[in-house]
Design an enzyme around this catalytic site. Sequence first.
Site, PDB file in Angstrom:
ATOM      1  N   VAL A 135       0.826  -1.218   0.000  1.00  0.00           N
ATOM      2  CA  VAL A 135       0.000   0.000   0.000  1.00  0.00           C
ATOM      3  C   VAL A 135       0.857   1.264   0.000  1.00  0.00           C
ATOM      4  O   VAL A 135       0.316   2.367  -0.008  1.00  0.00           O
ATOM      5  CB  VAL A 135      -0.955   0.055   1.219  1.00  0.00           C
ATOM      6  CG1 VAL A 135      -1.876  -1.152   1.221  1.00  0.00           C
ATOM      7  CG2 VAL A 135      -0.190   0.148   2.528  1.00  0.00           C
ATOM      8  N   GLU A 136       2.174   1.105   0.036  1.00  0.00           N
ATOM      9  CA  GLU A 136       3.036   2.294   0.030  1.00  0.00           C
ATOM     10  C   GLU A 136       3.819   2.375  -1.292  1.00  0.00           C
ATOM     11  O   GLU A 136       3.289   2.829  -2.288  1.00  0.00           O
ATOM     12  CB  GLU A 136       3.936   2.294   1.275  1.00  0.00           C
ATOM     13  CG  GLU A 136       3.089   2.320   2.560  1.00  0.00           C
ATOM     14  CD  GLU A 136       3.904   2.460   3.840  1.00  0.00           C
ATOM     15  OE1 GLU A 136       4.796   3.300   3.905  1.00  0.00           O
ATOM     16  OE2 GLU A 136       3.611   1.704   4.805  1.00  0.00           O
ATOM     17  N   MET A 137       5.053   1.861  -1.322  1.00  0.00           N
ATOM     18  CA  MET A 137       5.851   2.001  -2.530  1.00  0.00           C
ATOM     19  C   MET A 137       5.809   0.752  -3.411  1.00  0.00           C
ATOM     20  O   MET A 137       6.223   0.793  -4.580  1.00  0.00           O
ATOM     21  CB  MET A 137       7.285   2.384  -2.157  1.00  0.00           C
ATOM     22  CG  MET A 137       7.350   3.784  -1.505  1.00  0.00           C
ATOM     23  SD  MET A 137       8.907   4.117  -0.647  1.00  0.00           S
ATOM     24  CE  MET A 137       9.936   4.642  -2.024  1.00  0.00           C
TER      25      MET A 137
END
Lengths: 347, 347
Positions: A135-137
């Site tokens: 859900v981030e990078m």
Amino acid sequence: MKTRHLISTTALTFALAGVASANDLRDYARDIFEPLPSTIPALADNPVTPEKIDLGKALFFDPRMSASGVFSCNSCHNLATGGDDNMPTSIGHGWQKGPRNSPTVLNAVFNEAQFWDGRAADLAEQAKGPVQAGVEMANTPENVVATLNSMPQYVEWFKASFPAEGDPVSFDNFAKAIEAYEATLITPAPFDAWLNGDDNALNAEQVAGMELFIDKGCASCHNGVNLGGNGYYPFGLIEKPGADILPEGDKGRFAVTETADDEYVFRASPLRNIDQTAPYFHSGLVWDLKVAVQIMGESQLGEDLNDAEADQIVAFLGSLTGTLPQVVYPILPVETAMTPRPTGEVK
Amino acid sequence: MKTRHLISTTALTFALAGVASANDLRDYARDIFEPLPSTIPALADNPVTPEKIDLGKALFFDPRMSASGVFSCNSCHNLATGGDDNMPTSIGHGWQKGPRNSPTVLNAVFNEAQFWDGRAADLAEQAKGPVQAGVEMANTPENVVATLNSMPQYVEWFKASFPAEGDPVSFDNFAKAIEAYEATLITPAPFDAWLNGDDNALNAEQVAGMELFIDKGCASCHNGVNLGGNGYYPFGLIEKPGADILPEGDKGRFAVTETADDEYVFRASPLRNIDQTAPYFHSGLVWDLKVAVQIMGESQLGEDLNDAEADQIVAFLGSLTGTLPQVVYPILPVETAMTPRPTGEVK
């Protein structure tokens, strides 16, 4: 688990009553808090060199460290806005929302452990998390290393930063370089000047706020160099807040230790630059610092802080807002034919 | 519509054959190209002052200018990576993809008009576009102004930047400040040094590449200070590329002028820093600069450039990569209770 730095509120109140002069008060405060050091702290197994700092800065600002090419470390830990992103929880790969509020990177090197649940021992371990989080990078260590190896300038910088190593371009060294850069992100504040002996660095309201901060018991958990970041406490020690502030789905440190005692336990938030980093708490659901202070009073101390008291404490917290060393925006290495292409695809 | 700067290829070839010395070649090249000026260019109706530059820089880097708080101007026009984002087309609000490749902001002030279809007359007009585009920053002028007015530091900066105005915090002035900052993003390159008289600034291959660039006719469209950015031409003047490079759905300047003549017409791309800003063309579908040069040769000039020729032209294009003035990363004003909250909601 690290030792909890609990100080008895009663003992503090008693001691404070006997404080006679500004110098006594300072000596007393210095037993609880600690000014920032004047030099970059040493890191375990990671000597900080100018080359490594420069490399780490490039990596910190490089959006190509994410699968999509959209997000860099600086996206959620923006040095322009207090070292965080001013959102309840960050937006990441595929427009997904992260589960917890992005903590500031400023002075994070002084936290005893990283993340809201302390699951990373240091900033190097921390740096590996968001890069891989879906859900981030949403990247992989392999793809990060392939990306770095595809750009000769990065390879040179890694060699210069890890001169004794035969194969310096690695995910471990990527994280170490970022840790070295982040160790430079230290923000000396008026409170440091006051702790260091400058009576004029705080105004009367701020001094009164500091006394209250100690007297009411805030300093029981928010102490040391970062006024927090060095111990774990249940959110709701005295009175558990509602789901509007403490969502039931996130049990905090329980996920790390799997100990019933650690349900809804979080690392005490470090408080430097706190007036620059709304919204507050791991849930990021409270925007007003004064309200956050009052919630803490109730939930952690059973103290119903009135408006004047909360205002004084907020004034004191303002004295923790410091100055970041000047950051020169990096010029990043250029891609080559070998550089993995960015993809916004959500798996 | 602006005058097209067409130069007869035949005339160039003839003239070039008579070039005897380096100085003759330089004089000849200076009739076609122009070195960057040594000072920030003046802007129409927008005096450039230090205060305005600083304000514009803050706005350029401020992600709170987008509805979500995720994107700043710098997200897609990243000063760390050649002034663009290294993607075929940018990812924006709600993870939507934009229709065209993000052009570099570097030296953009010297383009006769902005966007791939020239629909904005200047950088101030341009700056208003992405902020409002639903697939980019998805904000509204009203929300931008409310955001700016909510932060006293921004209000002060606007007053200092537009001292004669009673109500300086406006969407127009937001755009003007950004334009003033962008006017400073100028990158003197080896080619400028050569044009200015330094024989050693280019190597033999680069000089040969420049001669080819003129001789083959590239300079017919890519001339002036930005080697492009100053005229509109059909992509596929001689031979229309396939949909893999020229997607049929995007008819370019036709959308601006609604003239049949302008179908698939685009602004000639400015070529400064071109080797830093892959992928290429409005579609961003070609990653290799040499391939892009060969496609241009075929589609625009009917020239089948061989490997050696394309390599020489690419070497010349490398001499257009310049040095950005040092950019100190800004510290942005802090939000207040009045600041509109970020929203990732897709309408």
